[in-house]
Design an enzyme around this catalytic site. Sequence first.
Site, mmCIF file in Angstrom:
data_model
loop_
_atom_site.group_PDB
_atom_site.id
_atom_site.type_symbol
_atom_site.label_atom_id
_atom_site.label_comp_id
_atom_site.label_asym_id
_atom_site.label_seq_id
_atom_site.Cartn_x
_atom_site.Cartn_y
_atom_site.Cartn_z
ATOM 1 N N ARG A 1 -1.787 -3.995 13.304
ATOM 2 C CA ARG A 1 -1.539 -4.878 12.151
ATOM 3 C C ARG A 1 -0.210 -5.603 12.386
ATOM 4 O O ARG A 1 0.825 -5.185 11.864
ATOM 5 C CB ARG A 1 -1.522 -4.056 10.863
ATOM 6 N N CYS B 1 -8.753 -2.914 6.434
ATOM 7 C CA CYS B 1 -8.686 -4.359 6.701
ATOM 8 C C CYS B 1 -9.270 -5.153 5.530
ATOM 9 O O CYS B 1 -8.760 -6.222 5.184
ATOM 10 C CB CYS B 1 -9.441 -4.708 7.978
#
Length: 221
Positions: A134, A57
Amino acid sequence: MSVNPEPSVPAPRALPRIGDPAPPFTAETTFGTLKLEDFKGSWLVLFSHPADFTPVCTTEFLAFAEIHSELRALNCELMGLSIDSVFSHIAWVRNIEEKMGVKIDFPIIADLNKEVATLYGMINPGESKTETSRAVFVIDPQQVVRAIIYYPLTTGRNMHEILRLVKALQTTDAHGVATPANWQPGDKVILPPPRTVEAAAERVAQEGVECKDWYFCKKAL
Ligand code: BEZ
């Protein structure tokens, strides 16, 4: 006999799909309370990430920050989301700036109650019940969902593809054309295939159009 749904069980909500109005929301973010409708008139890339302070991330946030000014130049805003508190988001973006020298200049939704994540189907329970996948939703200035991408927890996204997608959608809207595989701005575009025999005959005779056959024609913009 009429069948009454159980009043205490809310009906499952249909998840947004391409072409649907983007579900409205009001959310706490690192830039204060924001509503979807605040973005009306701009394109919006709304993305989720699994969790703050995680390495993949972090690479994505660095990469999103890198394309942010280019998105802005396309009248496209950027907004992140995860099931973390606003304090966690603040600490993480401060850490990214301190340790990596990159300012995260876009809002991040603190979706602790999973409200927005549930509305948009960002949680894939088979993969994780507590983290958002995601997901990327490209929302147009009329607040219609124009594209959806899902990536698993372990694979960082390709920001150049997200940028290319926004540019391709804007090119389609501006010129009424489609874009071929691996299209990049400046490349030839695809004409929508003719839908009548007459239009097919006209298409192959059309000036400035490069046809392999009546259904497969490209032109330069
Ligand atoms: C990461 O961002 O590094 C990550 C997050 C969740 C699962 C796996 C990796």
